[in-house]
Design an enzyme around this catalytic site. Structure first.
Site, short mmCIF file in Angstrom:
data_model
loop_
_atom_site.label_atom_id
_atom_site.label_comp_id
_atom_site.label_asym_id
_atom_site.label_seq_id
_atom_site.Cartn_x
_atom_site.Cartn_y
_atom_site.Cartn_z
N LYS A 35 26.99 12.14 -0.28
CA LYS A 35 26.93 10.47 -1.04
C LYS A 35 28.13 9.94 -1.40
O LYS A 35 28.81 8.48 -2.25
CB LYS A 35 25.47 10.86 -2.27
CG LYS A 35 25.26 9.60 -2.23
CD LYS A 35 24.26 9.37 -3.48
CE LYS A 35 22.41 9.78 -3.69
NZ LYS A 35 22.25 9.68 -5.40
N PHE A 152 14.22 0.70 -18.19
CA PHE A 152 13.22 -0.15 -17.70
C PHE A 152 13.88 -0.43 -16.64
O PHE A 152 12.40 -1.66 -16.47
CB PHE A 152 12.88 -0.66 -19.51
CG PHE A 152 12.49 0.19 -20.34
CD1 PHE A 152 11.18 0.94 -20.26
CD2 PHE A 152 13.15 0.25 -21.01
CE1 PHE A 152 10.89 1.76 -21.53
CE2 PHE A 152 13.34 1.35 -22.07
CZ PHE A 152 11.87 2.09 -22.56
N LEU A 153 14.45 -0.19 -15.65
CA LEU A 153 14.74 -1.19 -15.13
C LEU A 153 13.93 -0.77 -13.32
O LEU A 153 12.89 0.22 -13.47
CB LEU A 153 15.76 -1.24 -13.90
CG LEU A 153 16.29 0.66 -13.13
CD1 LEU A 153 15.98 0.67 -12.16
CD2 LEU A 153 17.47 0.81 -13.94
N LYS A 204 8.73 4.84 -23.32
CA LYS A 204 8.84 5.37 -21.25
C LYS A 204 7.61 5.36 -20.95
O LYS A 204 6.91 5.24 -19.78
CB LYS A 204 9.93 6.49 -21.02
CG LYS A 204 9.80 6.05 -19.65
CD LYS A 204 10.38 4.93 -19.01
CE LYS A 204 10.24 4.74 -17.58
NZ LYS A 204 11.25 4.88 -16.70
N ASN A 208 5.33 3.11 -19.08
CA ASN A 208 4.85 2.64 -17.53
C ASN A 208 3.45 3.54 -17.65
O ASN A 208 2.92 2.40 -16.66
CB ASN A 208 5.45 3.93 -16.42
CG ASN A 208 6.54 3.16 -16.28
OD1 ASN A 208 7.27 2.56 -16.34
ND2 ASN A 208 7.57 4.77 -15.29
N LEU A 250 -0.72 -8.09 -13.49
CA LEU A 250 -1.93 -8.37 -13.42
C LEU A 250 -2.55 -8.26 -11.50
O LEU A 250 -3.44 -9.30 -11.64
CB LEU A 250 -2.95 -9.61 -14.37
CG LEU A 250 -2.88 -9.05 -15.53
CD1 LEU A 250 -4.03 -10.26 -16.60
CD2 LEU A 250 -4.39 -7.49 -16.30
N GLY A 253 -4.46 -5.28 -5.78
CA GLY A 253 -3.99 -5.48 -4.10
C GLY A 253 -4.58 -3.55 -4.31
O GLY A 253 -5.82 -3.51 -4.34
N CYS A 260 7.57 5.92 -9.34
CA CYS A 260 7.53 6.14 -10.55
C CYS A 260 6.47 6.36 -11.24
O CYS A 260 6.20 7.40 -11.74
CB CYS A 260 8.55 4.78 -11.13
SG CYS A 260 10.27 4.88 -11.35
N LYS A 263 3.78 9.23 -10.23
CA LYS A 263 4.18 10.77 -11.09
C LYS A 263 4.47 10.32 -12.52
O LYS A 263 3.48 11.39 -13.14
CB LYS A 263 5.61 10.57 -10.28
CG LYS A 263 7.12 11.49 -11.01
CD LYS A 263 8.38 11.62 -10.93
CE LYS A 263 8.66 10.29 -11.91
NZ LYS A 263 9.95 11.06 -12.42
C1 UGA Z 1 7.94 0.67 -12.80
C2 UGA Z 1 8.26 0.12 -13.84
O1 UGA Z 1 7.71 -1.39 -13.84
C3 UGA Z 1 9.95 0.17 -15.19
O2 UGA Z 1 10.00 -0.96 -15.90
C4 UGA Z 1 10.63 1.11 -15.09
O3 UGA Z 1 12.11 1.56 -15.44
C5 UGA Z 1 10.33 1.84 -13.58
O4 UGA Z 1 8.92 1.74 -13.43
C6 UGA Z 1 10.71 3.55 -13.37
O5 UGA Z 1 9.90 4.16 -14.50
O6 UGA Z 1 12.44 4.11 -13.22
P1 UGA Z 1 8.94 0.43 -10.33
O7 UGA Z 1 8.78 1.51 -9.37
O8 UGA Z 1 10.35 0.05 -9.79
O9 UGA Z 1 9.29 -0.17 -11.90
O10 UGA Z 1 7.74 -1.19 -9.78
P2 UGA Z 1 6.98 -2.09 -10.30
O11 UGA Z 1 7.82 -3.43 -10.18
O12 UGA Z 1 6.55 -1.73 -11.63
O13 UGA Z 1 5.81 -1.73 -9.41
C7 UGA Z 1 4.96 -0.15 -9.15
C8 UGA Z 1 3.75 -0.53 -8.19
O14 UGA Z 1 3.06 -1.45 -9.09
C9 UGA Z 1 5.00 -1.16 -6.94
O15 UGA Z 1 4.15 -0.53 -6.28
C10 UGA Z 1 3.91 -2.92 -7.13
O16 UGA Z 1 3.47 -3.04 -5.80
C11 UGA Z 1 2.65 -2.31 -7.91
N1 UGA Z 1 1.99 -3.68 -8.12
C12 UGA Z 1 3.16 -4.33 -9.49
C13 UGA Z 1 0.75 -4.30 -8.35
O17 UGA Z 1 -0.13 -3.57 -7.62
N2 UGA Z 1 0.18 -4.61 -9.10
C14 UGA Z 1 1.18 -5.79 -10.26
O18 UGA Z 1 0.75 -6.56 -10.54
C15 UGA Z 1 2.53 -4.84 -10.79
#
Ligand code: UGA
Length: 438
Positions: A35, A152-153, A204, A208, A250, A253, A260, A263
């Site tokens: 890597k 929080f990315l 954190k 989540n 909200l 789906g 994330c 877990k």
């Molecule tokens: C999430 C958090 O949003 C970040 O703030 C956090 O830093 C990150 O976990 C982490 O702990 O590292 P991520 O897993 O990249 O980020 O993606 P999200 O955009 O949060 O989506 C997570 C899941 O929720 C996806 O499967 C998405 O499809 C689903 N989702 C999201 C829904 O089903 N409905 C929604 O309204 C939003």
């Protein structure tokens, strides 16, 4: 400032690149030689919009360097960030062995004052353990402080989230360390919340879990909408207009997936059980998430009667759009469920197919080069990930290539009336009682 990041995965690499972008001198460490070699050649192991650009630019300006040596990293940075994986164990609790190992490795290299920052998502009280471990293995008298600085990315918008964060959380109990941490984040325009270490760690998991709770809330609403004939899209729009609630997260789906939420929610549940304060609300959040996918598969079976030997097209494999990440993807679970019942699945994903090929299930399905190719001769189309590319597909052309005009929209990507106008029977999530079978 000179900063070191140990662990060059999603969080570590993006954080390192963004720190370099704002002017810091960053050393990224990873024990995976292949890597590091490919990063040195400018090859990024993940698809993340904007990341490759800033990695290349900052490697060229020598503000971003890579090494496999923890010792080189510890010598380089006055602040050392730990960003290694914290995978789940079978009981849902977190495996902290990578964090413990890195703490020991840092300890034996410490010669003078350093700040050790935990960026990985960890259960509350991990910082205390990291401090104990470093004290135990470091030379007597060496000074250090431990800080919690959760990340929080989101995947898919990681660079933007890091460059323009909603907030920066810094947990610690040493004024010296907190002062230096504020300097690290000076180039970022965002409110900084300073707390004790335990609170920062808890923020954190709590953030989540709350986002997952919002998703499950919308999904539970979708079930009620389906039996009452209401439209969940309108319902969440209506409640989201209340500023106290907000519209984001909200979207009803197939449920949440990724590396994330599943877990972290399991870890928070395990932690609360162990602490003797069970967080039963989150157990329901998990249950709703599982039920959502099962209900969807039931509805496909109900429409097609028998799934065995049915040709089903699946659009989307990544756990959400704008990423190639298929870890804990609900789209992949859906494919597995269809294959288990004997369906012949052909799938397409704009970025996720390469990583999907590493999964055992990939040998049981066919991959297509375009959405239309996947749908050709299909008896049903399932939309599992809401990639923007899919909403641009010409529905009349789609209708022509499919054997039967059935769409199961697991992400409410399409406008039902447009699909129906193009001749499809359409079924979304929580969008009332749209007739499916003739
Ligand atoms: C999430 C958090 O949003 C970040 O703030 C956090 O830093 C990150 O976990 C982490 O702990 O590292 P991520 O897993 O990249 O980020 O993606 P999200 O955009 O949060 O989506 C997570 C899941 O929720 C996806 O499967 C998405 O499809 C689903 N989702 C999201 C829904 O089903 N409905 C929604 O309204 C939003």
């Amino acid at each position: 400032m000179k900063l070191t990041i140990i662990g060059s995965g999603y969080v570590g690499l993006t954080t390192g690149a963004c720190f370099a972008e704002v002017g810091h001198h960053v050393m990224c460490v990873d024990n995976n030689e292949a890597k590091i070699q490919s990063l040195l050649e400018g090859k990024i192991p993940i698809y993340e919009p904007g990341l490759e650009n800033i990695v290349r630019k900052n490697v060229a300006s020598k503000r971003l360097q890579f090494t496999t040596s923890t010792e080189v990293g510890v010598n380089h940075g006055e602040v050392i960030f730990i960003a290694v994986p914290t995978p789940p164990q079978p009981d849902g609790s977190v495996d902290l062995s990578f964090i413990e190992k890195v703490a020991r490795e840092i300890a034996v290299c410490l010669d003078s004052y350093r700040i050790v920052v935990d960026k990985s998502t960890v259960p509350v009280k991990t910082g205390e353990r990291v401090a104990q471990t470093i004290r135990r293995y470091a030379k007597p008298g060496v000074e250090f402080d431990v800080i919690s600085n959760p990340e929080f990315l989101r995947e898919g918008s990681a660079v933007d989230d890091l460059m323009n964060p909603d907030r920066i959380v810094i947990g610690g109990n040493s004024d010296r360390a907190l002062g230096i941490m504020q300097k690290v984040y000076e180039p970022f325009v965002a409110p900084v919340l300073v707390t004790d270490i335990n609170s920062a760690e808890l923020i954190k998991h709590a953030a989540n879990s709350f986002l997952a709770l919002k998703i499950s809330y919308a999904n539970a609403l979708s079930e009620i909408c389906e039996v009452t004939g209401a439209d969940v899209e309108k319902v969440v729009e209506g409640i989201g207009m209340d500023k106290r609630i907000g519209r984001s997260f909200l979207n009803a789906g197939l449920g949440y997936g990724g590396s994330c939420f599943p877990k972290d929610i399991a870890a928070f549940i395990a932690l609360s059980d162990q602490a003797g304060t069970p967080f039963n609300l989150l157990k329901e959040v998990e249950k709703i998430n599982v039920r959502q996918l099962n209900r969807f598969v039931d509805s496909i079976r109900e429409a097609l009667w028998v799934l065995r030997d049915k040709k089903i097209a699946v659009w989307g494999l990544s756990f959400k759009p704008n990423t190639d990440d298929v870890r804990c993807s609900v789209a992949v679970s859906l494919v597995e469920a269809l294959v288990k019942e004997g369906a012949q699945v052909t799938a397409y994903d704009p970025k996720g197919m390469e990583k999907f090929l590493e999964l055992p299930i990939s040998s049981k399905i066919t991959l297509a080069a375009t959405p239309l190719e996947a749908a050709t001769d299909a008896e049903a189309l399932v939309i599992a990930t809401e990639w923007p590319e899919f909403s641009g597909v010409d529905l009349r052309e789609l209708h022509q290539v499919m054997r039967a005009p059935l769409i199961f929209d697991g992400r409410n990507l399409l406008e039902p009336s447009e699909a129906i106008d193009a001749g499809f029977q359409y079924r979304g999530i929580g969008r009332g009682t749209v007739p499916v079978a003739p």
